[in-house]
Every structure is written in C-alpha cells, then in structure tokens.
Motif scaffolding. Sequence first.
Motif, PDB file in Angstrom:
ATOM      1  N   GLU A 266       0.892  -1.094   0.046  1.00 59.16           N
ATOM      2  CA  GLU A 266      -0.126  -0.142   0.206  1.00 59.16           C
ATOM      3  C   GLU A 266       0.798   1.223  -0.077  1.00 59.16           C
ATOM      4  OE1 GLU A 266      -2.174  -2.814   2.800  1.00 59.16           O
ATOM      5  OE2 GLU A 266      -0.144  -2.649   2.052  1.00 59.16           O
TER       6      GLU A 266
ATOM      7  N   VAL B 123       2.913   1.703  -3.656  1.00 59.07           N
ATOM      8  CA  VAL B 123       1.904   2.138  -4.526  1.00 59.07           C
ATOM      9  C   VAL B 123       1.516   3.659  -4.252  1.00 59.07           C
ATOM     10  CG1 VAL B 123      -0.438   1.907  -5.515  1.00 59.07           C
ATOM     11  CG2 VAL B 123       1.008  -0.084  -5.007  1.00 59.07           C
ATOM     12  N   ALA B 124       1.388   3.795  -3.132  1.00 57.47           N
ATOM     13  CA  ALA B 124       1.068   5.300  -2.898  1.00 57.47           C
ATOM     14  C   ALA B 124       2.063   6.263  -3.000  1.00 57.47           C
ATOM     15  CB  ALA B 124       0.724   5.498  -1.465  1.00 57.47           C
TER      16      ALA B 124
ATOM     17  N   ALA C 109       4.721   5.654  -5.180  1.00 60.48           N
ATOM     18  CA  ALA C 109       4.884   5.745  -6.604  1.00 60.48           C
ATOM     19  C   ALA C 109       3.777   6.867  -7.503  1.00 60.48           C
ATOM     20  CB  ALA C 109       4.930   4.527  -7.280  1.00 60.48           C
ATOM     21  N   LYS C 110       2.874   6.684  -6.946  1.00 57.48           N
ATOM     22  CA  LYS C 110       1.595   7.620  -7.559  1.00 57.48           C
ATOM     23  C   LYS C 110       1.788   8.959  -7.253  1.00 57.48           C
ATOM     24  CE  LYS C 110      -3.541   7.924  -8.065  1.00 57.48           C
ATOM     25  NZ  LYS C 110      -4.725   7.334  -7.479  1.00 57.48           N
ATOM     26  N   ALA C 111       2.227   9.309  -6.149  1.00 58.54           N
ATOM     27  CA  ALA C 111       2.321  10.742  -5.323  1.00 58.54           C
ATOM     28  C   ALA C 111       3.610  11.285  -5.975  1.00 58.54           C
ATOM     29  CB  ALA C 111       2.127  10.771  -3.965  1.00 58.54           C
ATOM     30  N   GLY C 112       4.525  10.595  -5.966  1.00 57.09           N
ATOM     31  CA  GLY C 112       5.957  11.262  -6.501  1.00 57.09           C
ATOM     32  C   GLY C 112       6.463  11.846  -5.374  1.00 57.09           C
TER      33      GLY C 112
END
Length: 258
Positions: free
Chosen positions: A187, A190-191, A193-196
């Motif tokens: 979790e 993934v978070a 990688a998505k946020a940057g």
Amino acid sequence: MKPVRMSFLFIALFSSGGVVHAADVARVNGVGIPEIKVEQLLKANPGLAGNPQARQAAITNLINTEVVLQVAKKKGFNKKSDVRAAIEAATRQILVNAVTASYLEERPVSDSAVKRRYDELLKNMPEEEYRVRHIMVGTQEEAERVLNKVEGSDRAFAEAARQSLDSTTAARAGEIGWVLPTALFPEVRVALAKAGKDKPVIVQLGQGWDVVELMDTRKAVAPKFPDIKDQIRVQLQNEAIQAYVNELRQQARIELAE
C-alpha cells in the motif's frame, strides 16, 4: 512493526497516582513515586542499562515528570477533550502493540525465512531506492490533520514527527532512510509511486494510519545480507501482523454504518 517505546513523560501520565507506598523512592508534594516505576523505566529503556547513573537518572526524570503532571492536573489539562482524545488514541495503540508483540513472540521469524526473502529481493531488485519519511498516528482524522499541517514544509513535518507513534523514526524527524521499494508495504509502495517526490500522502495499514512521503530516489545498489537482514526481518514481522489482523477481521462481526 516495532513496539512503541514510551517516553518518561508518557509512562508517568498513565501510572502516576496519589497513594504513597512503603517502597517509594521519592515524594513530590506528598505524591509517592514507587520503586516499580524506576524498574519499568530501566526495563523500557535498555540503553540506560550500561549507565552507572541510570537509576538516579530514572528517579530524576520521574520527579520532573510528576512535577509537570501535577501542574497539568491543577490546570485541568487532563479534562480537555483534545488531550483526552490523544490519550485514548495512544492507549489504543499501546494495547495493539502489546497484542502484536505477543503474537510475534509466539511465532518468531526464522533466519531461514529471512534468507529466502533476501534471495527473492535480489532476484527482483528494482532499479531505484526510495528515501522515505513517515508519521504514524492512530486514526484517520489525526492523519488528515497531520497531512494538512506538513504539506510543503520540511520543518512542519519534522515537528509533527516528534509525536509519531513510531518512536524510532520520531527521533529522526520521521525518516525511515533509504529503502528498496519492495521492502515497503504494498500500500505504501503504490501510494509513493503515484504521489511522486515531496508529496506526503495518507496510507491506511492494518493497525493504524501513516502520513508517508517520498523524499528522494537514487540508483539501487544490491545490499549485502548482513546489512539488510534486520530490515527484512521487520518486513516479515509486519506482513505476519497484517495477516493476523486480516484473520481477526474475518472472524469479527463488522457492521458499517450506511
């Protein structure tokens, strides 16, 4: 998940009382400080064991804490709603930590399991490492308050991290350090990688909530087993706890409000 280590002040908030016992090591305005509190402090802080002045240091801290605690009670801080809510959240987390620590003690992660995971990591090693920091809290509402406070401010993040339920990283402004993405909860991975970079996000884990931020990335270098085995063990422990929580959820009767 590492058990949260309580500070001198926090232990005193929950254990201070008004009864004076024969084994008191000191009294503050008539309130006794029992010997057992000294023993609890020394046991909860192994780093003090090698200090010849450890016992006196523990007594001094207990006295200082009791002085401040009496002022807090006199001014009614213990009756304020926000303080009571914080104490309740901390109490819940302490109880959760006690249960999970007992679970792991009964089911220790074996050395062979750690080595197998290391071999798997090398086989599937990503190209980048993450530099990560986080703040662990007890509720979603707390996580949202922390996120609003720390967004865009390193100083605010560092200050808020001091109150993190993860006492290990709280002392380092919330920094976990450089880790492989595969060493993180899925979790969290993934978070991030998505946020940057430089964008803190909220992630719910089985036993709490995290405000986590990707600070930087760099090219990954294969770590040596002795350097990473403890980190892998913690990861396996976290996974075991997550599986245990999921099992408890399946056994529980959970009713969500519509």
